[in-house]
Design a protein around this motif. Structure first.
Motif, PDB file in Angstrom:
ATOM      1  N   ALA A   1      -4.390   9.197   0.407  1.00  0.00           N
ATOM      2  CA  ALA A   1      -4.119   8.881   1.812  1.00  0.00           C
ATOM      3  C   ALA A   1      -3.817   7.398   1.921  1.00  0.00           C
ATOM      4  O   ALA A   1      -4.566   6.570   1.411  1.00  0.00           O
ATOM      5  N   CYS A   2      -2.714   7.068   2.578  1.00  0.00           N
ATOM      6  CA  CYS A   2      -2.321   5.667   2.755  1.00  0.00           C
ATOM      7  C   CYS A   2      -2.378   5.313   4.234  1.00  0.00           C
ATOM      8  O   CYS A   2      -1.835   6.028   5.073  1.00  0.00           O
ATOM      9  N   TYR A   3      -3.063   4.203   4.543  1.00  0.00           N
ATOM     10  CA  TYR A   3      -3.123   3.676   5.904  1.00  0.00           C
ATOM     11  C   TYR A   3      -2.473   2.296   5.868  1.00  0.00           C
ATOM     12  O   TYR A   3      -3.054   1.337   5.348  1.00  0.00           O
ATOM     13  N   ALA A   4      -1.263   2.212   6.408  1.00  0.00           N
ATOM     14  CA  ALA A   4      -0.486   0.974   6.359  1.00  0.00           C
ATOM     15  C   ALA A   4      -0.427   0.370   7.760  1.00  0.00           C
ATOM     16  O   ALA A   4       0.060   1.008   8.696  1.00  0.00           O
ATOM     17  N   PHE A   5      -0.954  -0.849   7.898  1.00  0.00           N
ATOM     18  CA  PHE A   5      -0.986  -1.532   9.185  1.00  0.00           C
ATOM     19  C   PHE A   5       0.037  -2.670   9.173  1.00  0.00           C
ATOM     20  O   PHE A   5       0.025  -3.526   8.291  1.00  0.00           O
ATOM     21  N   ALA A   6       0.946  -2.648  10.126  1.00  0.00           N
ATOM     22  CA  ALA A   6       1.991  -3.675  10.259  1.00  0.00           C
ATOM     23  C   ALA A   6       2.821  -3.855   8.995  1.00  0.00           C
ATOM     24  O   ALA A   6       3.151  -4.986   8.634  1.00  0.00           O
ATOM     25  N   PRO A   7       3.200  -2.776   8.305  1.00  0.00           N
ATOM     26  CA  PRO A   7       3.996  -2.967   7.090  1.00  0.00           C
ATOM     27  C   PRO A   7       5.462  -3.196   7.413  1.00  0.00           C
ATOM     28  O   PRO A   7       5.989  -2.620   8.372  1.00  0.00           O
ATOM     29  N   PRO A   8       6.158  -4.021   6.648  1.00  0.00           N
ATOM     30  CA  PRO A   8       7.613  -4.095   6.798  1.00  0.00           C
ATOM     31  C   PRO A   8       8.244  -2.837   6.207  1.00  0.00           C
ATOM     32  O   PRO A   8       7.605  -2.144   5.396  1.00  0.00           O
ATOM     33  N   PRO A   9       9.467  -2.490   6.580  1.00  0.00           N
ATOM     34  CA  PRO A   9      10.157  -1.367   5.939  1.00  0.00           C
ATOM     35  C   PRO A   9      10.303  -1.659   4.446  1.00  0.00           C
ATOM     36  O   PRO A   9      10.656  -2.768   4.049  1.00  0.00           O
ATOM     37  N   THR A  10      10.024  -0.679   3.605  1.00  0.00           N
ATOM     38  CA  THR A  10       9.953  -0.959   2.176  1.00  0.00           C
ATOM     39  C   THR A  10      10.903  -0.143   1.311  1.00  0.00           C
ATOM     40  O   THR A  10      11.239  -0.563   0.201  1.00  0.00           O
ATOM     41  N   ILE A  11      11.368   1.025   1.785  1.00  0.00           N
ATOM     42  CA  ILE A  11      12.112   1.916   0.885  1.00  0.00           C
ATOM     43  C   ILE A  11      13.064   2.790   1.696  1.00  0.00           C
ATOM     44  O   ILE A  11      12.817   3.056   2.884  1.00  0.00           O
ATOM     45  N   THR A  12      14.151   3.213   1.073  1.00  0.00           N
ATOM     46  CA  THR A  12      15.076   4.120   1.751  1.00  0.00           C
ATOM     47  C   THR A  12      14.410   5.489   1.917  1.00  0.00           C
ATOM     48  O   THR A  12      13.445   5.816   1.231  1.00  0.00           O
ATOM     49  N   ALA A  13      14.942   6.269   2.854  1.00  0.00           N
ATOM     50  CA  ALA A  13      14.334   7.563   3.193  1.00  0.00           C
ATOM     51  C   ALA A  13      14.158   8.429   1.953  1.00  0.00           C
ATOM     52  O   ALA A  13      15.056   8.553   1.123  1.00  0.00           O
ATOM     53  N   ARG A  14      12.966   8.996   1.813  1.00  0.00           N
ATOM     54  CA  ARG A  14      12.673   9.867   0.678  1.00  0.00           C
ATOM     55  C   ARG A  14      11.513  10.782   1.043  1.00  0.00           C
ATOM     56  O   ARG A  14      10.741  10.513   1.965  1.00  0.00           O
ATOM     57  N   GLU A  15      11.391  11.885   0.318  1.00  0.00           N
ATOM     58  CA  GLU A  15      10.284  12.807   0.537  1.00  0.00           C
ATOM     59  C   GLU A  15       9.043  12.279  -0.166  1.00  0.00           C
ATOM     60  O   GLU A  15       9.118  11.695  -1.253  1.00  0.00           O
ATOM     61  N   THR A  16       7.901  12.501   0.463  1.00  0.00           N
ATOM     62  CA  THR A  16       6.645  12.075  -0.149  1.00  0.00           C
ATOM     63  C   THR A  16       6.069  13.213  -0.985  1.00  0.00           C
ATOM     64  O   THR A  16       6.295  14.389  -0.687  1.00  0.00           O
ATOM     65  N   PRO A  17       5.322  12.891  -2.040  1.00  0.00           N
ATOM     66  CA  PRO A  17       4.678  13.942  -2.837  1.00  0.00           C
ATOM     67  C   PRO A  17       3.746  14.788  -1.973  1.00  0.00           C
ATOM     68  O   PRO A  17       3.224  14.323  -0.951  1.00  0.00           O
TER      69      PRO A  17
ATOM     70  N   ALA B   1       0.828  -1.208   0.000  1.00  0.00           N
ATOM     71  CA  ALA B   1       0.000   0.000   0.000  1.00  0.00           C
ATOM     72  C   ALA B   1       0.864   1.260   0.000  1.00  0.00           C
ATOM     73  O   ALA B   1       0.570   2.236  -0.703  1.00  0.00           O
ATOM     74  N   VAL B   2       1.947   1.227   0.772  1.00  0.00           N
ATOM     75  CA  VAL B   2       2.842   2.394   0.829  1.00  0.00           C
ATOM     76  C   VAL B   2       3.447   2.673  -0.541  1.00  0.00           C
ATOM     77  O   VAL B   2       3.413   3.806  -1.044  1.00  0.00           O
ATOM     78  N   LEU B   3       4.029   1.655  -1.166  1.00  0.00           N
ATOM     79  CA  LEU B   3       4.699   1.864  -2.452  1.00  0.00           C
ATOM     80  C   LEU B   3       3.694   2.133  -3.573  1.00  0.00           C
ATOM     81  O   LEU B   3       3.981   2.918  -4.492  1.00  0.00           O
ATOM     82  N   THR B   4       2.513   1.518  -3.502  1.00  0.00           N
ATOM     83  CA  THR B   4       1.480   1.787  -4.512  1.00  0.00           C
ATOM     84  C   THR B   4       0.980   3.218  -4.388  1.00  0.00           C
ATOM     85  O   THR B   4       0.763   3.899  -5.395  1.00  0.00           O
ATOM     86  N   SER B   5       0.792   3.696  -3.167  1.00  0.00           N
ATOM     87  CA  SER B   5       0.311   5.070  -2.980  1.00  0.00           C
ATOM     88  C   SER B   5       1.341   6.086  -3.461  1.00  0.00           C
ATOM     89  O   SER B   5       0.977   7.138  -4.006  1.00  0.00           O
ATOM     90  N   LEU B   6       2.626   5.785  -3.283  1.00  0.00           N
ATOM     91  CA  LEU B   6       3.665   6.679  -3.815  1.00  0.00           C
ATOM     92  C   LEU B   6       3.552   6.793  -5.332  1.00  0.00           C
ATOM     93  O   LEU B   6       3.623   7.896  -5.893  1.00  0.00           O
ATOM     94  N   ARG B   7       3.378   5.656  -5.981  1.00  0.00           N
ATOM     95  CA  ARG B   7       3.288   5.643  -7.447  1.00  0.00           C
ATOM     96  C   ARG B   7       2.020   6.337  -7.931  1.00  0.00           C
ATOM     97  O   ARG B   7       2.048   7.127  -8.884  1.00  0.00           O
ATOM     98  N   LEU B   8       0.877   6.075  -7.275  1.00  0.00           N
ATOM     99  CA  LEU B   8      -0.382   6.679  -7.706  1.00  0.00           C
ATOM    100  C   LEU B   8      -0.400   8.182  -7.429  1.00  0.00           C
ATOM    101  O   LEU B   8      -0.992   8.951  -8.205  1.00  0.00           O
ATOM    102  N   ALA B   9       0.217   8.612  -6.326  1.00  0.00           N
ATOM    103  CA  ALA B   9       0.263  10.052  -6.032  1.00  0.00           C
ATOM    104  C   ALA B   9       1.055  10.804  -7.100  1.00  0.00           C
ATOM    105  O   ALA B   9       0.700  11.937  -7.466  1.00  0.00           O
ATOM    106  N   GLU B  10       2.112  10.175  -7.614  1.00  0.00           N
ATOM    107  CA  GLU B  10       2.886  10.807  -8.682  1.00  0.00           C
ATOM    108  C   GLU B  10       2.100  10.830  -9.993  1.00  0.00           C
ATOM    109  O   GLU B  10       2.194  11.779 -10.762  1.00  0.00           O
TER     110      GLU B  10
END
Length: 430
Positions: free
Chosen positions: A287-303, A270-279
């Motif tokens: 709005a992304c609501y992520a419950f119990a997600p594993p770490p997925t990406i290195t630090a970056r700014e969100t749109p 959900a986190v990575l999909t929301s990043l792609r869809l926001a762009e």
């Protein structure tokens, strides 16, 4: 060659061979019969050579085979680069359970104070979105967890479609009151099941299922990193997110507000999909609501049009798991195993439960084991990180979850019913 043809030829070759053997036992067999049988048997030899056992690629298919190869590369990297060819699970002097228990005692430290206390309204909002994340698992799964009653499922089941689709539709109708579901993907190798539904208020919800099949487990295990927007990301989840964003683009459209939800693997996706869809949708508030997600990406700014809220429950271990954190745990297990402590001393420490003494004993050995730089530091996205603890909800720093904490409830606290119960308690609706 088609499978039925191969089976037929194999049967013919086998019958010919048996015929030759039977003729050898008959004293009155003619020379012509023996010659004919021998010719059939000889002609079957090339066929038998071609009928070699199927390769792993043929058995599991190309997509699953590629995932298995990536997993093998990850394991090889751990063994060769981190552990120098030695396994911290098998080549140790003390039992794994004792090493794990001692490491848990050494790292048993109180959490730092939260940034702020979160209110009941934030818990209510989280609970509403968690129900959409739970519904992605389907009605049968919710029944097993006690999140859905048989009567509620039966009353909501008025859909005429295949079981997999009906199962998710029943869960959405009974658990969330949502019946407008224009898109539903049953899942595929490397892509977890997901749906798109439209709420009466016009909000579009994209829900992604967490780990519940072998294919989902393989996606979790494809933990190598890949390039993602100038940084690095969990390869398996990143590819799943790309496939989800591409596949549901038409169903999502360009709404005024889009909500992306998921639990566990679904939360990471959900986190990575929301990043792609926001762009892709600069005019849509995502709005992304992520419950119990594993770490997925290195630090970056969100749109600017994306807001991400991450939820972790009590001692759930999944929000802490990455290739880097697992490598660090295994390295520390090796250090614990090599401590100059006999069995009696280890048992005495564990029996006393003295964390301070355990830390003092192991401090020198553990000081040399910093996180390996071979694996990137994957993190959680966004500034809103909520922790469900003690019947309430607090805002914490996501960096607190960079190390794996051992606890007897680290797996039980991960289940969707545990999250819903904790959110309901924090919202005062339990």
């Amino acid at each position: 060659m088609q499978l039925w043809k191969v089976k037929g030829l194999a049967a013919a070759a086998g019958a010919a061979t048996l015929w030759v053997l039977s003729l050898r036992r008959r004293s009155r067999a003619t020379a012509k019969e023996v010659a004919a049988a021998a010719c059939v048997a000889l002609l079957s030899i090339p066929l038998l050579r071609r009928l070699s056992p199927p390769t792993l690629r043929e058995v599991v298919g190309r997509e699953w085979y590629e995932q298995l190869q990536i997993i093998k590369q990850v394991v090889d990297a751990l063994e060769e680069k981190v552990f120098l060819g030695k396994s911290p699970l098998t080549e140790t002097s003390h039992p794994l359970f004792a090493n794990l228990s001692l490491l848990a005692l050494v790292e048993d430290a109180a959490r730092p104070p939260p940034r702020r206390a979160a209110g009941a309204d934030e818990a209510k909002e989280g609970l509403e979105m968690m129900k959409y994340a739970s519904a992605a698992y389907g009605g049968a799964f919710l029944l097993a967890l006690g999140l859905l009653t048989p009567r509620a499922a039966r009353d909501a089941d008025d859909f005429s479609c295949a079981f997999a689709e009906r199962d998710v539709r029943v869960a959405l109708a009974a658990h969330c009151g949502a019946r407008d579901v224009p898109y539903l993907h049953p899942g595929a190798p490397g892509v977890p099941s997901h749906y798109v539904c439209r709420r009466p208020d016009g909000v579009v919800v994209l829900g992604i299922r967490g780990t519940s099949t072998l294919s989902d487990a393989l996606t979790d295990l494809v933990a190598s990193d890949c390039a993602a927007g100038g940084g690095r990301a969990h390869a398996g989840i990143f590819r799943a997110a790309e496939a989800i964003a591409d596949g549901c683009a038409a169903a999502v459209g360009a709404p005024r507000r889009l909500v992306v939800v998921g639990h566990s693997l679904g939360g990471g996706a959900a986190v990575l999909t929301s990043l792609r869809l926001a762009e892709r949708l600069p005019g849509t508030r995502v709005a992304c609501y992520a419950f119990a997600p594993p770490p997925t990406i290195t630090a970056r700014e969100t749109p600017a049009n994306l807001a991400v809220k991450t939820y972790a429950h009590a001692d759930d271990c999944v929000p802490q798991l990455s290739l880097r954190s697992v490598a660090l745990v295994l390295l520390r297990l090796l250090a614990i195993d090599r401590l100059d402590l006999g069995v009696a001393a280890r048992v005495k420490l564990l029996a006393a439960g003295d964390a301070a003494a355990a830390r003092a004993t192991s401090a020198k050995a553990l000081r040399h084991f910093a996180p390996t730089s071979s694996f990137p530091l994957l993190d959680h996205v966004g500034d809103e990180f909520f922790h469900l603890e003690g019947g309430g909800i607090v805002a914490r720093d996501a960096a607190e979850l960079r190390g794996v904490r051992f606890h007897r409830r680290m797996l039980v606290d991960h289940f969707p019913n545990a999250y819903e119960a904790a959110l309901a308690a924090a919202a005062g609706t339990a």
